[in-house]
Structure formats: C-alpha cells, structure tokens
Enzyme design. Structure first.
Site, PDB file in Angstrom:
ATOM      1  CE  LYS A  56       0.629   1.336   4.940  1.00  0.00           C
ATOM      2  NZ  LYS A  56       2.181   2.506   4.817  1.00  0.00           N
ATOM      3  CG  ASP A 104      -0.927   0.367   8.237  1.00  0.00           C
ATOM      4  OD1 ASP A 104      -1.475   0.837   8.708  1.00  0.00           O
ATOM      5  OD2 ASP A 104       0.418   0.580   8.294  1.00  0.00           O
TER       6      ASP A 104
HETATM    7  O1  C5P Z   1      -0.509  -1.503  14.773  1.00  0.00           O
HETATM    8  P1  C5P Z   1       0.941  -1.259  14.694  1.00  0.00           P
HETATM    9  O2  C5P Z   1       1.267  -2.430  15.613  1.00  0.00           O
HETATM   10  O3  C5P Z   1       1.123  -1.420  13.182  1.00  0.00           O
HETATM   11  O4  C5P Z   1       1.652  -0.128  14.893  1.00  0.00           O
HETATM   12  C1  C5P Z   1       2.880  -0.327  15.347  1.00  0.00           C
HETATM   13  C2  C5P Z   1       2.946   0.554  16.324  1.00  0.00           C
HETATM   14  O5  C5P Z   1       3.070   2.362  15.462  1.00  0.00           O
HETATM   15  C3  C5P Z   1       2.816   1.298  17.420  1.00  0.00           C
HETATM   16  O6  C5P Z   1       3.408   0.215  18.608  1.00  0.00           O
HETATM   17  C4  C5P Z   1       2.531   2.697  17.543  1.00  0.00           C
HETATM   18  O7  C5P Z   1       4.084   3.439  17.364  1.00  0.00           O
HETATM   19  C5  C5P Z   1       2.347   3.462  16.337  1.00  0.00           C
HETATM   20  N1  C5P Z   1       0.861   3.410  15.565  1.00  0.00           N
HETATM   21  C6  C5P Z   1       0.990   4.847  15.959  1.00  0.00           C
HETATM   22  N2  C5P Z   1      -0.670   5.182  15.506  1.00  0.00           N
HETATM   23  C7  C5P Z   1      -0.898   4.406  14.825  1.00  0.00           C
HETATM   24  C8  C5P Z   1      -0.524   3.405  14.421  1.00  0.00           C
HETATM   25  C9  C5P Z   1       0.421   2.902  14.349  1.00  0.00           C
HETATM   26  O8  C5P Z   1       0.788   5.459  16.923  1.00  0.00           O
HETATM   27  N3  C5P Z   1      -2.626   5.177  14.294  1.00  0.00           N
END
Ligand code: C5P
Length: 301
Positions: free
Chosen positions: A14, A141
């Site tokens: 993406k 994501d």
């Molecule tokens: O959801 P995911 O595990 O992919 O997110 C990885 C990191 O990215 C989270 O631990 C956070 O630090 C950051 N993040 C965030 N806000 C979001 C998505 C991700 O702060 N909306």
C-alpha cells in the site's frame, strides 16, 4: 492415502495517499485519517500442513524479517487457530517482493495473507467480519491488506470505509537502504509536534474527489503525509531522493507511510518508466519499482 494441499495467497503493498495524524492517544496510538491505496507489488504466502508452526521466506532482505513466532504471519495463524480450537500446525512460506520495513505494509500484507491462507486450508468458515477483527488485533494496517483497493482508515487506521477509484494511477517507488521503525517515526512525530496544537485528522475532500475521478494531476496536488517531516528528520538523505524524482518529471513525491520508501506519482505508464530510470541513475536510492493502483486485496491463487 493422504494428500497435502497447499494454499497460496497473494497480497498487495500500500501507499498512503493521505496520512493525517492526530495527537498521541492515552494508549500510545494516534488517531488517523489514513487514505490507503493498494498498489501492484505483492508478497505471496503459502500455507502447507506441517507437524508444527514453521516460517520460511525468500526474496530481498528476508534476513531482516523474524522467522519465529514474533512474525505477524505466525501470529495470524495462531490467533485464527485459537479461535477455532485448531492446532496451528502449518508451514508458512513467504515470497517477499514488498520492500521490508519500508512503509509499504509488507509485514501487514504477510499477516493478512497468512490469515486468509490458513482460513482456506483449515476451512474454518470464519466470516469476513471475524477475519477483519483478527486483522485489527494483529496491527493497524492489516485490515487494509486484506481488503485492498482504496479505503479511508479511521481510529488507528483499522476502521475502514471503502473508497471509489475512477482510474489507474501510475507510481514509482524508490527503495532506500535499510528500514525505518514505525514506532520510532511516530515517536519523532510526537517530538516534532510537542507543544503545538495537533488538529483532528480529517480526509481532504479534494483528495477523495481526485481518487474518484482518476485524475492524477489532482491527486498529485492533494498528496499529504504528516509523518514525512518525522521520517525526513530520522533519514535526511530521503530529501535528495524526493528531489531527484521531482526533477525526473514526477507529478508529486512523498514518503510512503512511515518510510523510508519514497513514492512518486507519474502522469502515465510511460512517464513512470522515465522517472524510474532517472531515479535509479541519480544514485539516491538502492532500487526502484514501478506499480499501478488500485490493486485487489488478499486473493487465494
Ligand atoms: O498497529 P501497529 O502494530 O502496526 O503499530 C505499530 C506502532 O506504530 C505502534 O506501536 C505505534 O507506536 C505506532 N502507531 C501509532 N498510531 C497508529 C498506528 C501505529 O502510534 N495509528
């Protein structure tokens, strides 16, 4: 007689055509208006029955992805199995073509691919909404990797509304050396915005209209990534890549998600080829990839 069936799922990368980021929430995540567009670069995940959960991988930079149960694809198999009272005895083989740790949701793609492959292999009968719930548990994501196309992600990006796209957009992606950690980029965003009033993230009407009409020039004018200053702060060399792509005739250039991959929107397929050649010759990136969008979500082959 036993037959060993393998299921292979193809999952797209993406690019975020708009990534509007709000202030950090109490849980550490950030509320987003995240306009996802799936692009035609794909990983493939093959699930084969095995004695135990095992992951293998092939492709560029696979030495940088974990092959143990911390891999999101393994966690996808475990979560699905636990919900259905199954042992997650499966060999997951990942063929990587999406840049690793590049801001193009490659890890999320592998998780969505593993989930769909295992679901098909085990015939769990899980509903689409159950699969989306598991995706959201795996990462912000991951739901988008399952559905593909184009979508607005609210919340931390997991609450999706599909968006209409009226044509094909042509992209060039410049792959940088090494990856960037998503939490580190969000942390840098917090540092850079500390003491400022971070507005509520909203999708821009002009951007949604450009997607719907398929107008590349209008989309180029509306591309926006609030994480770009943070990614550039952590990786200043990306500025030269962005400039090289613009000088090569790209309509617009931006960092893809949390980077360090940079994305260039071109007028048409021919212009994309030209931008790709000049970017590679500029020496400001390791590799270039050309891809069209939108692309279908996770698909059983
Ligand atoms: O959801 P995911 O595990 O992919 O997110 C990885 C990191 O990215 C989270 O631990 C956070 O630090 C950051 N993040 C965030 N806000 C979001 C998505 C991700 O702060 N909306």
């Amino acid at each position: 007689m036993t037959t060993t069936t393998s299921i292979t799922v193809r999952v797209p990368a993406k690019v975020n055509v708009q990534l509007a980021v709000g202030a950090a929430r109490p849980d550490g995540f950030h509320d987003l208006a995240n306009v996802f567009l799936a692009v035609g670069l794909y990983d493939e995940v093959t699930a084969t029955p095995a004695d135990t959960l095992r992951i293998t991988a092939e492709g560029h930079d696979v030495d940088r992805i974990p092959l143990d149960r911390t891999n999101l694809a393994a966690r996808a198999a475990e979560l699905l199995a636990a919900r259905h009272g199954i042992e997650p005895n499966v060999h997951l083989h990942i063929r990587k073509d999406i840049p690793v740790a590049g801001g193009m949701a490659g890890g999320s793609a592998d998780a969505a691919g593993a989930l769909l492959a295992c679901d098909t292999l085990w015939s769990t009968g899980a509903s689409r909404s159950e699969l989306l719930d598991i995706c959201a548990e795996l990462g912000s994501d991951v739901p988008f990797s399952l559905v593909g196309g184009a979508a607005l992600g609210r919340g931390r990006g997991e609450l999706l509304t599909p968006l209409p796209v009226g044509g094909t957009f042509h992209w060039v992606f410049a792959v940088a050396d090494g990856g960037l950690s998503t939490p580190a980029v969000y942390g840098e965003f917090d540092r850079l915005t500390a003491g400022t009033d971070v507005p509520e993230p909203e999708a821009a009407p002009a951007l949604l209209a450009a997607l719907e009409s398929g107008d590349a020039t209008a989309l180029a004018a509306a591309l926006a990534n609030d994480l770009q200053p943070a990614a550039l702060s952590l990786r200043p060399s990306l500025s030269a890549t962005l400039e090289a792509g613009t000088a090569a005739g790209a309509l617009a250039a931006l960092v893809s998600g949390s980077g360090p991959t940079t994305a260039f929107l071109a007028k048409d397929a021919e212009a994309a080829g030209q931008v790709a050649r000049e970017l590679l010759a500029s020496g400001t990136c390791r590799q270039v990839r050309v891809a069209g969008s939108p692309a279908a979500g996770a698909t059983v082959l």
